[in-house]
Design an enzyme around this catalytic site. Sequence first.
Site, PDB file in Angstrom:
ATOM      1  N   ASP A 244      -0.867  20.988 -14.252  1.00 35.67           N
ATOM      2  CA  ASP A 244      -0.614  22.397 -14.553  1.00 35.67           C
ATOM      3  C   ASP A 244       0.476  22.611 -15.593  1.00 35.67           C
ATOM      4  OD1 ASP A 244       1.288  21.506 -12.743  1.00 35.67           O
ATOM      5  OD2 ASP A 244       1.419  23.404 -11.664  1.00 35.67           O
TER       6      ASP A 244
ATOM      7  N   GLU B 158      -2.846   8.230 -14.677  1.00 35.62           N
ATOM      8  CA  GLU B 158      -1.871   8.110 -15.769  1.00 35.62           C
ATOM      9  C   GLU B 158      -1.530   6.661 -16.103  1.00 35.62           C
ATOM     10  OE1 GLU B 158      -1.344  12.147 -13.876  1.00 35.62           O
ATOM     11  OE2 GLU B 158      -1.511  10.078 -13.119  1.00 35.62           O
TER      12      GLU B 158
ATOM     13  N   HIS C   8       7.318  22.281  -7.792  1.00 32.10           N
ATOM     14  CA  HIS C   8       6.547  21.105  -7.375  1.00 32.10           C
ATOM     15  C   HIS C   8       6.661  20.012  -8.447  1.00 32.10           C
ATOM     16  CE1 HIS C   8       3.871  23.603  -9.825  1.00 32.10           C
ATOM     17  NE2 HIS C   8       3.162  22.528 -10.086  1.00 32.10           N
ATOM     18  N   HIS C   9       6.477  18.802  -8.040  1.00 34.54           N
ATOM     19  CA  HIS C   9       6.631  17.587  -8.858  1.00 34.54           C
ATOM     20  C   HIS C   9       8.100  17.259  -9.166  1.00 34.54           C
ATOM     21  CE1 HIS C   9       2.427  17.796  -9.024  1.00 34.54           C
ATOM     22  NE2 HIS C   9       2.241  18.335 -10.208  1.00 34.54           N
TER      23      HIS C   9
ATOM     24  N   GLY D 165       3.023  -8.776 -18.478  1.00 35.01           N
ATOM     25  CA  GLY D 165       2.228  -9.436 -17.452  1.00 35.01           C
ATOM     26  C   GLY D 165       1.818  -8.558 -16.288  1.00 35.01           C
TER      27      GLY D 165
ATOM     28  N   ASP E  34     -11.269 -10.997 -10.594  1.00 31.92           N
ATOM     29  CA  ASP E  34     -11.582  -9.992  -9.589  1.00 31.92           C
ATOM     30  C   ASP E  34     -10.337  -9.302  -9.041  1.00 31.92           C
ATOM     31  OD1 ASP E  34     -10.783 -12.368  -8.401  1.00 31.92           O
ATOM     32  OD2 ASP E  34     -12.350 -12.402  -6.874  1.00 31.92           O
TER      33      ASP E  34
ATOM     34  N   ASN F 266     -13.511 -15.274  -8.179  1.00 26.66           N
ATOM     35  CA  ASN F 266     -13.075 -16.494  -7.488  1.00 26.66           C
ATOM     36  C   ASN F 266     -12.247 -16.169  -6.254  1.00 26.66           C
ATOM     37  OD1 ASN F 266     -10.849 -15.594  -8.845  1.00 26.66           O
ATOM     38  ND2 ASN F 266     -10.433 -17.511  -9.926  1.00 26.66           N
TER      39      ASN F 266
ATOM     40  N   GLY G 106      -9.867 -13.803  -5.107  1.00 29.46           N
ATOM     41  CA  GLY G 106      -8.450 -13.580  -4.848  1.00 29.46           C
ATOM     42  C   GLY G 106      -7.528 -13.794  -6.014  1.00 29.46           C
TER      43      GLY G 106
ATOM     44  N   GLU H 219      -1.229 -16.410  -8.197  1.00 24.74           N
ATOM     45  CA  GLU H 219      -0.283 -16.375  -7.090  1.00 24.74           C
ATOM     46  C   GLU H 219      -0.534 -17.519  -6.112  1.00 24.74           C
ATOM     47  OE1 GLU H 219      -1.717 -13.835  -8.460  1.00 24.74           O
ATOM     48  OE2 GLU H 219      -0.005 -12.656  -9.160  1.00 24.74           O
TER      49      GLU H 219
END
Length: 547
Positions: free
Chosen positions: A27, A50, A113-114, A403, A430, A457, A459, A463
């Site tokens: 708005d 965003e 608001h916001h 990254g 994925d 693959n 996951g 990590e």
Amino acid sequence: MKKRVGQYLLDCLRVNGLERIFGVPGDFNLAFLDDIIADKQIEWVGNTNELNASYAADGYARLHGLAAMVTTFGVGELSAVNGIAGSYAERVPVVEITGAPTRQAEAQKRYVHHSLGEGRFDNYQKIYEHITATTAYITTENAQDEIPRVINTALRERRPVHIHLPIDVAMSTIEIKRAPVAYQHQSQPVTAYLDAIQQALATAKRPVIIAGHEITAYQLQEQLEAFVNKTKIPLAQLSLGKSAFNEENPYYIGIYDGRVAEDSIRNYVDGSDCILNIGAKLTDSATTGFSYQFDLNDLILINQRDFKAGDLVSHDVSLVDLMDGLLTIDYENQAAFPAIKPAASPIVELSDQPLTQKDYFKLMQNFLQAGDVLLAEQGTSFFGAYDLRLPKGSRFVGQPLWGSIGYTLPSLLGTQVADPKRRNILLIGDGSLQLTVQEMATMIRLKLNPIIFVINNDGYTVERLIHGMHAPYNDIFMWDYKALPKAFGDKGHVITYDVTTSRELQTVMDQVTADPAHMHFIEVHMDRNDSPEKLIAMAEMFAQANQ
């Protein structure tokens, strides 16, 4: 001539070549969006959120040279912070325009608001001060000074900027005193810096160039290649900045990434007595944990606002001026260097066995064409792709410094609308896909034709390699990926594929090449423990650094 402030802002963007604006309505920006929609030369590209808009703007700017996005106050501008920070880290000029509450609401400290409900309106602007080259609070009094200033800063520094635009200001009419003009680089003398470089080269027996991302940020690829061709100094690229140099050039020796680089490249660079670091930043991921063997004090830094040659140091010199000046240097390298093998199509023995990462990237090498835009998501895709030899005229987009996983899918939207005629190819896993996949709906709405390869693959592979190979936090819930285009409203424009073997992948690649009129979505299945060799080495480095 009188115009609304919002119209004047659009004029300033348009004169600098902008053709698209990304963002999400709210708005506090809706009336300004009316001006965008009414503009005959700038197209509004609405995004699904965003964060995705900031990634798309980043991709657009990398190819186009400047991007802009619009968010609403607070919730919108904060959602874009991650993407804008990435643009700052990797030198991408994005103008982030925040539609804000009226000046009256701010003066009366209303709990709108916001906001945080404390009557303060500058909290979010302060955040942006740390991740942009400059910020501006636009008023009717300063609009004609501040708007050109921030846009020129974005183009001069190749970094994002933030505009706080109260909605009543955007709709206010002002008398235009001077027409907007395009940014023009103001050259400054660099003789002293060139003399220092010339002096270092005069005694060099084994010079080499390391090139990086600032070359692509400032679109200096042609100047760099002209300098290399003139001086015959061999050049290596960092993964952060791949496509800074024509990889078919005879003086290109390959990717330098520290201890995991090919022996001939690593030995030549580490053993050089004169390294010209041009537009490059030696980050941990680009050098495999700072595993270079040369002395940083011996490095000649030729970067934007970061020059060093011996005792001569400057933080106020332009890379553009330095590159122009390098073309005047009188030097020709006589030393032998490890010539990279001519690009050749890797041989893959097609089979019906489960597809491996090794064969996947061999087939991808054969799939690439001159002029392609190749985007590689951080993870298996990036670490497998940055060693691919790019055909002349190609562009590589990744985000190895910042990254942020999920970046490349919305960035693909940006690069594709920046140049719809080029093939845009995305390699993504994925796990990353699940973060930002909804932006595919925007591509479908715009009837774009990118090519998306999704590695399934099961996951978060990076990590897993760093820590927690079998930990549940590195698992993801299995989606029906091929059903996504239809869920996003596709009516037959997207062709989906399911690939499990090298033979199937080759067949699909042939079909994709023969059909440029559709978007192609290819789900590629691979074992969860299969990874590119360089990713394994990089993960070991990250794991050690965290101890």
